[in-house]
Every structure is written in C-alpha cells, then in structure tokens.
Design a protein around this motif. Structure first.
Motif, PDB file in Angstrom:
ATOM      1  N   GLY A 157     -32.522  79.676 -81.068  1.00 45.62           N
ATOM      2  CA  GLY A 157     -32.231  79.454 -79.164  1.00 45.62           C
ATOM      3  C   GLY A 157     -30.975  79.407 -78.396  1.00 45.62           C
ATOM      4  N   TYR A 158     -29.843  79.559 -78.883  1.00 46.23           N
ATOM      5  CA  TYR A 158     -28.127  79.840 -78.455  1.00 46.23           C
ATOM      6  C   TYR A 158     -28.755  81.381 -78.415  1.00 46.23           C
ATOM      7  CZ  TYR A 158     -26.975  75.506 -79.833  1.00 46.23           C
ATOM      8  OH  TYR A 158     -27.197  74.313 -80.372  1.00 46.23           O
ATOM      9  N   GLY A 159     -28.943  82.279 -79.033  1.00 40.69           N
ATOM     10  CA  GLY A 159     -28.789  83.667 -78.581  1.00 40.69           C
ATOM     11  C   GLY A 159     -30.255  84.100 -77.120  1.00 40.69           C
ATOM     12  N   LEU A 160     -30.747  83.463 -77.339  1.00 37.66           N
ATOM     13  CA  LEU A 160     -31.678  84.379 -76.995  1.00 37.66           C
ATOM     14  C   LEU A 160     -31.747  83.244 -75.337  1.00 37.66           C
ATOM     15  CD1 LEU A 160     -34.523  85.202 -76.152  1.00 37.66           C
ATOM     16  CD2 LEU A 160     -35.729  83.118 -76.750  1.00 37.66           C
ATOM     17  N   PHE A 161     -31.248  82.282 -74.663  1.00 37.34           N
ATOM     18  CA  PHE A 161     -30.899  81.750 -73.984  1.00 37.34           C
ATOM     19  C   PHE A 161     -29.802  82.601 -73.364  1.00 37.34           C
ATOM     20  CE2 PHE A 161     -28.543  78.408 -71.232  1.00 37.34           C
ATOM     21  CZ  PHE A 161     -29.143  78.473 -70.167  1.00 37.34           C
ATOM     22  N   ALA A 162     -28.524  82.422 -74.148  1.00 39.32           N
ATOM     23  CA  ALA A 162     -27.382  83.281 -73.584  1.00 39.32           C
ATOM     24  C   ALA A 162     -27.710  84.750 -72.886  1.00 39.32           C
ATOM     25  CB  ALA A 162     -25.879  83.468 -74.548  1.00 39.32           C
ATOM     26  N   PHE A 163     -27.944  85.397 -73.789  1.00 37.59           N
ATOM     27  CA  PHE A 163     -28.637  86.897 -72.956  1.00 37.59           C
ATOM     28  C   PHE A 163     -29.847  86.114 -71.976  1.00 37.59           C
ATOM     29  CE2 PHE A 163     -31.953  90.250 -72.785  1.00 37.59           C
ATOM     30  CZ  PHE A 163     -31.655  90.717 -72.383  1.00 37.59           C
ATOM     31  N   VAL A 164     -30.625  85.632 -71.826  1.00 39.05           N
ATOM     32  CA  VAL A 164     -31.486  85.686 -69.869  1.00 39.05           C
ATOM     33  C   VAL A 164     -30.428  85.021 -69.692  1.00 39.05           C
ATOM     34  CG1 VAL A 164     -33.628  84.383 -69.705  1.00 39.05           C
ATOM     35  CG2 VAL A 164     -33.579  85.446 -71.225  1.00 39.05           C
ATOM     36  N   LEU A 165     -29.575  84.151 -69.881  1.00 41.34           N
ATOM     37  CA  LEU A 165     -28.490  83.772 -68.560  1.00 41.34           C
ATOM     38  C   LEU A 165     -28.061  85.213 -68.390  1.00 41.34           C
ATOM     39  CD1 LEU A 165     -27.700  80.831 -67.182  1.00 41.34           C
ATOM     40  CD2 LEU A 165     -25.598  81.330 -69.071  1.00 41.34           C
ATOM     41  N   GLY A 166     -27.512  85.486 -68.398  1.00 44.44           N
ATOM     42  CA  GLY A 166     -26.303  87.069 -68.352  1.00 44.44           C
ATOM     43  C   GLY A 166     -27.343  87.693 -67.782  1.00 44.44           C
ATOM     44  N   ALA A 167     -28.856  87.746 -67.868  1.00 41.44           N
ATOM     45  CA  ALA A 167     -29.191  88.740 -67.051  1.00 41.44           C
ATOM     46  C   ALA A 167     -29.814  87.969 -66.180  1.00 41.44           C
ATOM     47  CB  ALA A 167     -30.798  88.904 -68.022  1.00 41.44           C
ATOM     48  N   VAL A 168     -30.053  87.068 -65.481  1.00 40.43           N
ATOM     49  CA  VAL A 168     -30.337  85.982 -64.301  1.00 40.43           C
ATOM     50  C   VAL A 168     -29.071  86.402 -63.289  1.00 40.43           C
ATOM     51  CG1 VAL A 168     -31.499  84.563 -63.733  1.00 40.43           C
ATOM     52  CG2 VAL A 168     -32.639  85.615 -65.042  1.00 40.43           C
ATOM     53  N   VAL A 169     -27.596  85.973 -63.787  1.00 41.70           N
ATOM     54  CA  VAL A 169     -26.938  85.510 -63.023  1.00 41.70           C
ATOM     55  C   VAL A 169     -26.008  86.645 -62.763  1.00 41.70           C
ATOM     56  CG1 VAL A 169     -24.360  85.190 -63.329  1.00 41.70           C
ATOM     57  CG2 VAL A 169     -25.765  83.839 -64.909  1.00 41.70           C
ATOM     58  N   GLY A 170     -26.450  87.832 -63.414  1.00 34.22           N
ATOM     59  CA  GLY A 170     -26.380  89.649 -62.756  1.00 34.22           C
ATOM     60  C   GLY A 170     -27.060  89.783 -61.547  1.00 34.22           C
ATOM     61  N   VAL A 171     -28.509  89.623 -61.672  1.00 33.44           N
ATOM     62  CA  VAL A 171     -29.995  90.053 -60.801  1.00 33.44           C
ATOM     63  C   VAL A 171     -29.268  88.738 -59.129  1.00 33.44           C
ATOM     64  CG1 VAL A 171     -31.793  89.330 -59.974  1.00 33.44           C
ATOM     65  CG2 VAL A 171     -31.511  89.759 -62.352  1.00 33.44           C
TER      66      VAL A 171
END
Length: 331
Positions: free
Chosen positions: A162-176
């Motif tokens: 769960g940590y790995g999935l959330f960290a990736f999604v968080l980074g992508a959305v912050v980039g947006v």
C-alpha cells in the motif's frame, strides 16, 4: 498505450529488477545465517543458555536487520520521488504533452494507463522487498523482534504494498498540480514522510479499540524486568510491563493499592526498610497491588496490517481520481 508506457518505463523497471535481484541474494544469505544460528543455538536450548543465545542473536544481527528495514521503509518514498513526480512533469517540461494529448488517446486515458501500469510495478517492487525481508528476518522477529514497532511493521508483510502504490500515485498527482519536476519531488517527499510519521505515532493505535486489563503486581510481574518509579507527587508508577507480543500504548501506569488508592512512598516504606532487595520485592508483591495496562493484543497484528493496507489503497484510488479530474480540466 501499454506498450508505450513500457517503452518509456523500461529503464526504471530493469533497474528495479536488478536492485531486487541483489537484495534477494543478500537477504537469502542473511536469512540462511539467522536460521542456522536459530537451529544450532536457540532451538531446544535450556535455562541460562537460551538467554545467552538470544543476546548473541541480538548482538550479531540486530544492526543489520534494522538497517535493511530502514532502507526498505525508504523505498516507497523513492518510488514517489523518482517514478511518480516526473510522470506528468516530464511531459509538461519537454512540451511533449501537446503532441501526446492531441492524438487519439485522451489525456485521461493516458494518465489512467500510466497510473495502472507503473503503480502496479510500484506495488510489486515494495511487495517483493517486504516479502524477502519478512522471510529473512522471520526467526529474528520470532525471538527478539517487536512486530508492532514502527520500523518492523512498516517493512514487513502486506502493508508496504500500500505504501508503494500510494507514494507513486501521490507523486504523480503532485506533478499534475505543480507542473515542475523538482518542486513536485520535494513536495512528494515531505508529504509522504509526514504521513509515514503521523500514522504510526498518532493514527495506528486507534484503528482498533485497545484492550485495558487490570494486572496484579505479583512476583511474576515484578521479577519480569518491570521498574517502579516514585514521582514528585509521592506515588509509584510501574514501567516496562508488556503482554507477550502485544503493543503497549502507555509507557507507565499508576500503581494502586487493593482499595484503588495510589500506592505511595509511605505505603512502600515498610518494605523498603527491610534492606535486602529480594525481601523488599517479595514484600511488595505480597501487598496485592495492581495497575491498569492498555495495549493492542498480538492477535490483532494481521488486522492492523490489512486495515492499513486497505486504507492506503483506498487513499490511492481517491488521489488518482482527483488527479484524473484535474488533468482532464487542464487547458
């Protein structure tokens, strides 16, 4: 679109595969050493030899297990920084978004496929890393480890997925939202780190209502490594008591007389005046003192793992949905 995603991501994927291979080789070797030590020194040990063997196991492997655990706890943050944050910002800064999003593939579908494929790889990397460490350190954890300790809990079994999935999604959305790579990486690191500190210290203990038991401070309790401390208010507190495998939620608890009043220095004076530490301890144990202990039982470990894992997956879906919404509305 999946093929294009792989073409753009293959270098990172191959690098991660190489790192996982090296990690697997090391952890298999480490796990073999710990198992050999366990089989020869601890399995079937008796009395004093068990205490010595446990101490030697701790001295030999504690630093290694802690360091590897800390490194694996950092893996999700690295995924968020280097895989998630540049996902959209790289296209925006290179101006390739104008070409990519003007083709037959919509920007929403583009981001959805990217989040699905690379998010799955992120979960796979953290999941395999956690599985390797869980196996390698299983005998160490059985003898010495505290499964509810933040470093152990965050690096073992299913919750790192769960940590790995959330960290990736968080980074992508912050980039947006930010649209610049370096600021997106910094914000992702700060936000994810803050969450990883907040969850184990403030939130996790409240995911399930704790158990509170009244414990009698008899000889078995007082001789099990607990400590008694006299406060400025002349009342005693008991420190260091734990239920085997449980997660103590309080550092200390007030020591109480049988009638429920606080156990004071005046109450303890007759026992302390005996002079002999063993006699004083036996005298204290005979007073039928008690205290309340609040904790999470060992049997709830997997419940906490699945609850937190599910929470991070749900949070990832919500953040991803927000990111898709913002990207679709971006002009």
């Amino acid at each position: 679109m999946i093929w294009l995603t792989w073409r753009q991501f293959r270098v990172q994927a191959l690098t991660a595969a190489a790192a996982l291979t090296l990690l697997a080789l090391y952890l298999i070797h480490l796990g073999g050493e710990i198992r050999t030590f366990y089989d020869t020194r601890i399995a079937g040990c008796v009395a004093g030899s068990c205490l010595t063997a446990r101490r030697d196991l701790y001295d030999s492997y504690s630093d290694t297990v802690i360091i590897v655990g800390a490194l694996l706890v950092a893996v999700p943050a690295l995924i968020g920084i280097f895989w998630g944050a540049p996902l959209v910002t790289r296209e925006l800064e290179a101006r390739t978004d104008r070409l990519v999003w003007s083709q037959s593939v919509t920007r929403t579908r583009w981001l959805a496929v990217k989040l699905s494929v690379i998010g799955g790889c992120s979960a796979l990397v953290t999941g395999l890393s956690a599985l390797l460490l869980t196996w390698s350190a299983s005998r160490y954890d059985e003898v010495i480890g505290d499964r509810f300790a933040a470093l152990s809990f965050d690096s073992r079994n299913v919750v790192p997925i769960g940590y790995g999935l959330f960290a990736f999604v968080l980074g992508a959305v912050v980039g947006v939202l930010v649209r610049r790579t370096l600021p997106a990486m910094a914000i992702t690191l700060v936000a994810f780190t803050a969450l990883q500190l907040l969850i184990p210290t403030v939130v996790r203990q409240h995911l399930v209502a704790p158990v509170t038991e009244t414990i009698t401070a008899d000889a078995s309790v007082l001789n099990a490594g607990v400590g008694l401390s006299l406060g400025d208010d002349d009342t005693f507190r008991i420190r260091g008591y734990t239920v085997p495998g449980g997660w103590a939620l309080e550092d200390s608890s007030p020591l109480l007389n049988p009638d429920g009043s606080a156990y004071t220095g005046k109450d303890a004076r007759p026992c302390l005046q005996l002079g002999d530490p063993e006699a004083s301890m036996a005298c204290t144990a005979a007073q039928n003192l008690r205290f309340e202990h609040t904790y999470q039982p060992a049997s709830r470990y997997w419940a906490f793992q699945w609850i937190e894992f599910t929470g991070y997956v749900v949070l990832s879906v919500l953040v991803a949905g927000f990111g898709l919404f913002r990207l679709r509305r971006r002009i």
